[in-house]
Design an enzyme around this catalytic site. Sequence first.
Site, short mmCIF file in Angstrom:
data_model
loop_
_atom_site.label_atom_id
_atom_site.label_comp_id
_atom_site.label_asym_id
_atom_site.label_seq_id
_atom_site.Cartn_x
_atom_site.Cartn_y
_atom_site.Cartn_z
N GLU A 260 -6.41 -7.73 -0.79
CA GLU A 260 -6.89 -7.85 0.58
C GLU A 260 -8.40 -7.65 0.54
O GLU A 260 -8.87 -6.61 0.10
CB GLU A 260 -6.25 -6.80 1.51
N GLU B 178 0.82 -1.22 0.00
CA GLU B 178 0.00 0.00 0.00
C GLU B 178 0.85 1.26 0.00
O GLU B 178 0.83 2.04 0.95
CB GLU B 178 -0.94 -0.01 1.21
#
Lengths: 663, 663, 663
Positions: free
Chosen positions: B311, B142
């Site tokens: 995710e 991320e």
Amino acid sequence: MTVGVCYFPEHWSRERWETDISQMAEAGIEYVRMGEFAWRRIEPERGTFDFAWLDEAVELIGKFGMKAVLCTPTATPPKWLVDEHPDVRQREQDGTPREWGSRRFTCFNSPTYRSETERIVSVLTDRYADNPHVAGWQTDNEFGCHETVTCYCEDCGEAFSEWLADRYESVADLNDAWGTTFWSQQYDDFESIDPPKPTPAANHPSRVLAYERFSNDSVAEYNRLHAALIREANDEWFVTHNFMGGFSLDAFRLAADLDFLSWDSYPTGFVQDRQPDTPTVDELRAGNPDQVSMNHDLQRGAKGKPFWVMEQQPGDINWPPQSPQPADGAMRLWAHHAVAHGADAVVYFRWRRCRQGQEQYHAGLRRQDGSPDRGYREASTAADELFDLDSVDASVALVHDYESLWATRSQPLSPDWDYWNHLRTYYDALRARGVQVDIVSPEATLERYDAVVAPTLYLVGDELSTALTDYVDSGGCLLLGARTGEKDPYNRLHESLAPGPLTALTGAQVARHETLPDHVETRLSYDGATYEFRTWASWLAPEVGVPRGEYRTGEAAGNTAIVRNAAGDGSVTYCGCWPGDDLADALVTELLDAAGVEYTERFPDGVRVMERDGYTWALNFTSDPVTLTVPDSTGFLLGESTVDAFDTAVLDGSIRGVGLASE
Amino acid sequence: MTVGVCYFPEHWSRERWETDISQMAEAGIEYVRMGEFAWRRIEPERGTFDFAWLDEAVELIGKFGMKAVLCTPTATPPKWLVDEHPDVRQREQDGTPREWGSRRFTCFNSPTYRSETERIVSVLTDRYADNPHVAGWQTDNEFGCHETVTCYCEDCGEAFSEWLADRYESVADLNDAWGTTFWSQQYDDFESIDPPKPTPAANHPSRVLAYERFSNDSVAEYNRLHAALIREANDEWFVTHNFMGGFSLDAFRLAADLDFLSWDSYPTGFVQDRQPDTPTVDELRAGNPDQVSMNHDLQRGAKGKPFWVMEQQPGDINWPPQSPQPADGAMRLWAHHAVAHGADAVVYFRWRRCRQGQEQYHAGLRRQDGSPDRGYREASTAADELFDLDSVDASVALVHDYESLWATRSQPLSPDWDYWNHLRTYYDALRARGVQVDIVSPEATLERYDAVVAPTLYLVGDELSTALTDYVDSGGCLLLGARTGEKDPYNRLHESLAPGPLTALTGAQVARHETLPDHVETRLSYDGATYEFRTWASWLAPEVGVPRGEYRTGEAAGNTAIVRNAAGDGSVTYCGCWPGDDLADALVTELLDAAGVEYTERFPDGVRVMERDGYTWALNFTSDPVTLTVPDSTGFLLGESTVDAFDTAVLDGSIRGVGLASE
Amino acid sequence: MTVGVCYFPEHWSRERWETDISQMAEAGIEYVRMGEFAWRRIEPERGTFDFAWLDEAVELIGKFGMKAVLCTPTATPPKWLVDEHPDVRQREQDGTPREWGSRRFTCFNSPTYRSETERIVSVLTDRYADNPHVAGWQTDNEFGCHETVTCYCEDCGEAFSEWLADRYESVADLNDAWGTTFWSQQYDDFESIDPPKPTPAANHPSRVLAYERFSNDSVAEYNRLHAALIREANDEWFVTHNFMGGFSLDAFRLAADLDFLSWDSYPTGFVQDRQPDTPTVDELRAGNPDQVSMNHDLQRGAKGKPFWVMEQQPGDINWPPQSPQPADGAMRLWAHHAVAHGADAVVYFRWRRCRQGQEQYHAGLRRQDGSPDRGYREASTAADELFDLDSVDASVALVHDYESLWATRSQPLSPDWDYWNHLRTYYDALRARGVQVDIVSPEATLERYDAVVAPTLYLVGDELSTALTDYVDSGGCLLLGARTGEKDPYNRLHESLAPGPLTALTGAQVARHETLPDHVETRLSYDGATYEFRTWASWLAPEVGVPRGEYRTGEAAGNTAIVRNAAGDGSVTYCGCWPGDDLADALVTELLDAAGVEYTERFPDGVRVMERDGYTWALNFTSDPVTLTVPDSTGFLLGESTVDAFDTAVLDGSIRGVGLASE
Ligand SMILES: [Zn+2]
Ligand SMILES: [Zn+2]
Ligand SMILES: [Zn+2]
């Protein structure tokens, strides 16, 4: 039971002192607190001391038959000291120093400041060691006020490393205990562990909790240094510290070093700045009685003995958002309220409105021109009305855990989670039923209580688990609340589901939890009725426990909300959610019934009754008169069956049968 | 179409691994992502590597027939590295360092951190180069999470100067392009241009935009470094990165270096923290389908090929304001939703609730005690139900421009201006009509789309202007929205009125613009009906364009709001305001009609249909069942015509004729 | 009475200048302001000057019969200067520098910056000393904009010490005057007194006030340096400075060094960002006339002579929360409004919307493509309509005290206390009655006014007390408001109760004060009627004063709210609370009656009348037409008896008898 006042002779001309002090005596005042911010007055330059003024003030106090309470003046060091040693300043998390210019900006771990502290405290305590008019000492002033418990300076960084090294066998043990494999947070040695500083995401919760514990221990250690010097000079002096209300500094941690606890009570401020709801008009006028007495009961519970209100609001005050005038009668009402909850002394802050500096808009008993304000007359009335009493005898304990407060505050899971406010839900329910409650730490001996309420024992290890189990086994009645036993003492989840080691005791586990905003409907059924709850819901999976409440709304519907379990000779109820007021009343009365504790009818907000030493107080914190019903055999020491707005009645008898007449 | 899971063997005892991994296989899981935060576990001290644990975990994954996805662990360097090289830390705009203790605090431009990155990535990729169980890699984690795309350290300052020197012939050119005569902002040389820091008023918008571009390029360059080393070790591995949802890091800029894109989807969090409205109860339980699929369509559109959800929310999560329990069925619903929008894999995060560190309150498929949570069962059902599919075939593109997002964010002209939310108005209208939409960059080839919607192409230069004109000339149908063409690519106003170089195409200019708060009435007429709009209004002066909408309220009344222009073989509609939902539907359906794109009836919020590879999904994100109307010839692969709360139906046929039965 | 415009030739190509300047002349413009941010254009490197461009622009302005107003360009130094001398930057309270990159970030006390200022101002003023087209100068630009009056750098620290040393005999005197015995704040010498920095609680109010005075004196001293050099070069030039509206920089303090004052008026911005209430739709379109004219009257009152509007809003603007389009007519309305309140010139900002830099979304009279915007046409109409006038002749003064603003701002005692807003309550009441008001400093000669309103003279020493008493003794009519006389000039409470030295004059003292939130009922009776008040209530104890108003609600009930006292030949009314609008009207009309000042009927919000030099303006700031009633003898110079939305009428006669026709 007596009345005192805080006095700052250094703010006024010497010519005025005798007048002031004589007027105190006239009002029935017995204690005069002094010196808490006077370091620069006492030591105008390094090593040069001027005690003449303080000697004279103490002498005058003695002359008028009162006692002085002195303070170590370490909350406000002189500028010359800070200019010489800028390292004594605390630092914010981002490194900004907390500067000289107000108060409580010095570091509890600074070796320099500790040695300066020892120097000034020694000189002061030596000076008055044999003075017959000094009754005792307050250490420093409101440790941690203005959010200063934690500091992030280099001295604190080093002290933290040492503190950790003292508590763990090795850094590997610490890594294990905290679980530092998460996000590559393993430490290589104690030296490299520093205070949690600004980082893009949250800091590790075990590190954050450790830093809170360390910081509170640092305050305790710093306080101990004062206490030791005071006692060394004269071991007949009492030593106390004035805590704040609704505060996160761990009072239990300091209690061992103090003879009794004291605190500073400002009811019209607290309703504005440490309660989530907008205060009602009555609360703006006299505060919320439960918010205030929760602090009384905590100061009393921490030592199991009477406490002092070291600063009692005398009128309007400067620091809350708004400065309403307290109701006529409020200053007297607060004194009775404190005494009914176990205070031995109520010391008004301050004698006279100060003309200078940061607190000019803080009233005193007298106005800035020296004329009496309402507070003076009410304090004087209270002094007249108060009488001597034995300690409060509480058969119910409410367990409060500062560490659980810190830990849930750093992982609230909802903007609406508020440790104190959740605790208040249970506390207020008990108080509405007239029950006296000791607020005690998780280390307290519970066996002396018939019933125990533990709203949020979040951090539960084997020791606490055993203590609670033993309590119930030996016949105790226990009520546990939301977030119980979620974590181990290192702030990790237990490997088993919550409540972890309390699973056997409660007979249930938490299958799942959730938080919800207020706009989502949240109801449950309990004992045949429907109740509201809020914010937090743990969905319980009962094993041996008996389901007693069931969620009725949303995804939770059908899951168990409340479970009851018999264990040994006692019983435990575990409520997985934050109950509404009505549910809290139902839970608490069931507990009291089980424990055989007597209680009154349910009093409305703002009207409270309580018993101490065989007498019963009925206090009206509202602007409407109320009428009591009282057993025929009970007389009135003060007041009568109709209690006016913001007025007090004292009954010569127990609380049994005291109620309100229906309108 | 498959299911995966994120696993952190370093959080659990080695004894447990085989159990865990076998349970994954039982659930039908095919991919296991690992290692993203494990640098310190791999390299406990500089140069000493421990791979045994990871070797074993990979081996077990292979043994149970699954594949490992490994990650470069650079989001969380060990403390020893940061203590050795404190210069790797990013800095805030005011100079405060972003400290070790959480994640993603290191600078993308630090030469030290780049060399450390090369070191660890090389060692890791070499280690697994020949391992048959490793399918591919995720770079870092991320990028930019917790607002870390931009850094203000000295390394960034120098890199910014160089980046500018590479892009401008001379500093005089830069001065010209930015317009630095404003407020004496001319630069003397590239070296003296530093990152925009705190200054009393706003910084120069051209400088601010340049810094955003530079920062995003820095991330791309840093990512490229990972990708190159991974490919160098084994060029059969795939390389991806897990982006965030609703985020300002430019995914298009990184796409070229990745084999496919992936992202992290947390529906119940996104409705709470990246949508302006208070979430509904249904949204708290399952998210908003359009908010989620906009991200799916962006990840798909960026490469024009299937993506992964790297995710996928598995249950309750810790980071939004509140942590509601997702609805029963939501975890399965999200997997179908992702696949219907073009995902090839849905990887749940994480396997098991972690007992330690910052994410203890983030659910896993299994609970902290190892027992299955609802997520495990739903993931397993989804794994069972998913089947292989060709790519999504979208005939409509929505053009999204990160640079316009950054630029309008720094000059919003209204607290209510929100680039994403404005884009969502058009996107949601398309989705309510069942249309599949590729979200593409302004550089994308538009010719393959029948219709194009470009809500806010704020920065428009000659190149983009030509591309859009060519598209329309060759028969394309284009819908442009508010703030189109206000600026040139250097973030200056065009010398001509907006939409600058698009004036000829739109046949209209902006005579004037305004922003208005919500409490001001704002309506317009369009095609005979009255509609609401909000926040932004450009008053259009049509030249060759045909006025189609007219403002009816306030100072704007009588001015043109919407203009339509035929150009070449196509047509363009330019809407000068932020339309309400009904107006957006009217605009979008007119566009689809013009382009000959089929669409469904208008589905209500929370109910969505979409087609992929000849199959049609009907997904219910609400707590009320809905009943579909379906052509007789179409059968159900999954479910039936009544789709329950939070349930899914899959139809064996195209979307044509699918609707809702009236109640 | 004339119209001007601000022009930035450096933003446009030289080829365009003649066109621009000729179009200005066509519009009737007489003054062109230039150069305020052009330092880098003038001095591209140290010591190398380029004046050719400015020479040419000035020449063209002269050629078209206009005059140039030049500005010292010190608000925006070149980057090379700041890179050479980073010490010129101001610093925030926590030490963060205010960086180059916008404007007004340099320190008023920096010796370096003062010497650089002298250098550039000398060169510039020498250059144009004999130029016949330059009429005068503006010093710098908006001193203190973006909250830059106060700086906390080391230069300021030293200058503060010197400033204090100049004002006190000794540090002991300072300690006495401030009352530093509070919290051990005694100083040892002047050198060790530093600027108030972040400290856990508030800083000492006497220190904070001293720092405000020092900071404002620093600005004045810095301005004086400009003014002296300008006058030295050519003593026929005028010198002015453009102040901001609703601002805390002390305009009175700078007035002596300026020939006249000017200010920058942005009505649609001010209603959004410096009024507590949400603006109405009409206010978003044209501003609030009283908010604007309060600034006009202050600029006029400060010198007792006509002022300029140096920047007049020309259309939509970029810096408020929202950017609504002003109403059609508003740009013309504002010009008439300014003139009616005593402006001699109205200079629109700016000529043409700028394509580059921070103010691209700030309209000009012409659009970025050079075409005329509505502002151009309205400015041109106004230029045509304005005519020459004598000064405004006000018989009422409103006393405004910046020091009381600063002091009450640092001790507000309520989030709702707002010095300006409280002052507006009285000002608006006067304006609704058509009264012209000079806003003057406490040092002003009051004898020339029939009536004086002093809403908050918070800091009152003997001198001011004597002046007010003399005024009343000699027949003046005085109205005093809340918080009058609470403090002495050192920001300490008086030893006597408030209003301290004004006790004899008012015939009453403040027994007690309180602040209350809006949700508490607050009413009083006055003259037989009931009125609302808000926020602040002083409970007055009348001595010789006559109680005129009595609180009717809450704890205050029964206490005196308003007292009236005859003294000498005059009278004084003291209102202890913040009156509601109706009460303010009642107080003000009683005052005007007593003083024999004529006034009109009470005009509604947004409709205002005022007289200058025998003419009367009727201005309609609302979207509904209104119809005037006018004495038969009075004709219309402009407009007619029905005044349209956002329109103006000018009557050839006095205000007497002007009213509104009832509907
Ligand atoms: Zn420290
Ligand atoms: Zn950096
Ligand atoms: Zn400075």
